[in-house]
Design an enzyme around this catalytic site. Structure first.
Site, mmCIF file in Angstrom:
data_model
loop_
_atom_site.group_PDB
_atom_site.id
_atom_site.type_symbol
_atom_site.label_atom_id
_atom_site.label_comp_id
_atom_site.label_asym_id
_atom_site.label_seq_id
_atom_site.Cartn_x
_atom_site.Cartn_y
_atom_site.Cartn_z
ATOM 1 C CG ASP A 276 -2.796 1.638 -3.155
ATOM 2 O OD1 ASP A 276 -2.294 0.614 -2.839
ATOM 3 O OD2 ASP A 276 -3.896 1.650 -3.867
ATOM 4 C CB SER B 142 -1.716 7.034 -11.622
ATOM 5 O OG SER B 142 -2.940 6.332 -11.542
ATOM 6 C CB SER B 143 -5.658 6.961 -7.710
ATOM 7 O OG SER B 143 -5.468 5.633 -7.413
ATOM 8 C CD GLU C 292 -1.893 -6.954 -4.235
ATOM 9 O OE1 GLU C 292 -1.950 -5.661 -3.828
ATOM 10 O OE2 GLU C 292 -0.843 -7.203 -4.266
ATOM 11 C CB THR D 30 -4.558 -8.221 3.621
ATOM 12 O OG1 THR D 30 -3.260 -7.413 2.888
ATOM 13 C CG2 THR D 30 -4.100 -9.710 3.136
ATOM 14 C CG ASP D 31 -5.868 -2.449 1.664
ATOM 15 O OD1 ASP D 31 -6.736 -3.335 1.308
ATOM 16 O OD2 ASP D 31 -5.558 -1.221 1.026
ATOM 17 C CB ALA E 207 0.499 0.818 -14.701
ATOM 18 C CE1 TYR F 38 -9.408 -3.279 -3.854
ATOM 19 C CE2 TYR F 38 -11.263 -2.209 -3.100
ATOM 20 C CZ TYR F 38 -9.867 -2.406 -2.969
ATOM 21 O OH TYR F 38 -9.214 -1.995 -1.859
HETATM 22 C C1 GLA Z 1 -6.055 -1.085 -4.537
HETATM 23 C C2 GLA Z 1 -6.599 -0.430 -3.332
HETATM 24 C C3 GLA Z 1 -5.657 -0.841 -2.179
HETATM 25 C C4 GLA Z 1 -5.717 -2.617 -2.171
HETATM 26 C C5 GLA Z 1 -5.124 -3.173 -3.429
HETATM 27 C C6 GLA Z 1 -5.304 -4.474 -3.241
HETATM 28 O O1 GLA Z 1 -4.668 -0.850 -4.933
HETATM 29 O O2 GLA Z 1 -6.381 0.699 -3.540
HETATM 30 O O3 GLA Z 1 -6.321 -0.561 -1.101
HETATM 31 O O4 GLA Z 1 -6.925 -3.059 -1.483
HETATM 32 O O5 GLA Z 1 -5.941 -2.553 -4.285
HETATM 33 O O6 GLA Z 1 -4.509 -5.148 -2.439
#
Ligand code: GLA
Length: 353
Positions: A163, A118-119, A28, A30-31, A114, A212
């Protein structure tokens, strides 16, 4: 063919495509640090139908909201669901593909807000429909990148690639082990001995809320202070240098470095069929998100605790955080859930249905 589009606009669509939501098992935040992630698609889908519309305009109907919105194609983002669709159209236009005007019909059973993305499901489904309609020669990976660009460049949420990638290339029943630096990925089968459960805490999250973005900035500051292009360049051997950073950069960086390691260890555990070990990594990941990355909230922490007390092998916050869902590894979700629900009347079982 989509009945919804035909009912709404009185004519058949040019293309209809769908894309799934996701849950993240490990990895989480990390991307956007060029690191490793381990998400899996969930069997919740957004279906998008497209066809030609009035030049210079998008007219879209979303069944979930029973709402039609019409907007000029060159309009700025408005902060509503149409932004995700229009963002995709804009990214396609940037590829020098003319999009004159379009109509869109959207159906979805992905719960909004949630934390199961969804996006990304909406972006990937929209881009797939546009790809089919306009005969675009883009592969699934490129399509995921375009979805990410729509979200970060147009919608204004500076997300990573996780995602959109799992929605675009993920396989049901497998975790997508993705290296976001090289884009290499592998499908790792999920344990057959156990089930995943996704539970919403009852606290809604909104990623555009700033937390974020702030975490992203803190990671960039930590990488700059440590003289590396991204935190991915560091490993657990670098922890002494990381601990020496000022607060809270030390803790933010420690989460990312240890989380990357947990993904690698988690993949080993999955390959070895060791659900216990995987569960322990999930628990460590949650602690790291709670204490070092500070993206959890008390309701989510309490939910993770009762998930474990009620027999889960592992449980952790999944997704961007600040509320949203937990993911748990359990032997029988349907048997486990009632006890957790009794502890947390505001929580609801997102998956399995
Ligand atoms: C959201 C972002 C992802 C990722 C996660 C956290 O879902 O869209 O790219 O950074 O948060 O792991």
């Amino acid at each position: 063919m989509s009945d919804l589009y035909t009912k709404t606009f009185g004519t058949d669509p040019a293309a209809t495509e769908k894309a799934p939501a996701r849950a993240n098992l490990l990895g989480e935040h990390t991307d956007y640090n060029d690191g490793f992630v381990l998400p899996t698609p969930l069997p919740y889908f957004t279906t998008v139908s497209v066809g030609p519309g009035k030049p210079g305009e998008v007219e879209a109907f979303a069944a979930q909201f029973n709402e039609t919105l019409t907007r000029r194609l060159d309009a700025p983002a408005h902060g509503d669901w149409l932004d995700y669709v229009l963002g995709c159209v804009r990214v396609v236009q940037q590829q020098r593909v003319p999009v004159e005007g379009l109509r869109v019909a959207i159906e979805s059973d992905v719960p909004m807000g949630a934390g199961i993305s969804s996006s990304a499901a909406l972006e990937v489904a929209t881009l797939r429909a546009l790809r089919r309609w306009l005969e675009l020669s883009i592969d699934d990976e490129m399509l995921a990148r375009m979805g990410q660009r729509a979200e970060s460049g147009y919608v204004g949420m500076p997300c990573g690639i996780m995602d959109q990638m799992v929605s675009s290339v993920g396989r049901p029943g497998a975790a997508l082990f993705l290296d976001t630096r090289s884009s290499d990925y592998e499908h790792v089968p999920l344990p057959r001995s156990h089930e995943l459960a996704v539970v919403h805490s009852g606290v809604s999250h909104k990623l555009t809320d700033g937390g974020y973005r702030q975490r992203r900035t803190e990671c960039e500051q930590a990488a700059a202070a440590l003289n590396v292009a991204s935190l991915r360049e560091l490993d657990v051997g670098d922890l002494p240098a990381i601990e020496a950073l000022p607060e809270p950069l030390n803790r933010r960086a420690r989460h990312v470095i240890t989380e990357n390691r947990r993904v690698l260890d988690g993949v080993q555990a999955l390959r070895a069929g060791d659900a216990q070990a995987f569960g322990r990594l999930m628990v460590e990941s949650h602690r790291s998100q709670r204490d070092d990355y500070a993206v959890s909230v008390p309701e989510v922490d309490a939910l993770v605790e009762s998930a474990l007390q009620r027999g889960a092998l592992g449980a952790r916050l999944t997704g961007g955080g600040f509320g949203g869902c937990i993911i748990a590894l359990v032997s029988d979700a349907k048997a486990w859930w009632p006890a957790v629900q009794a502890d947390h009347p505001n929580a609801w079982l997102v998956y399995p249905r």
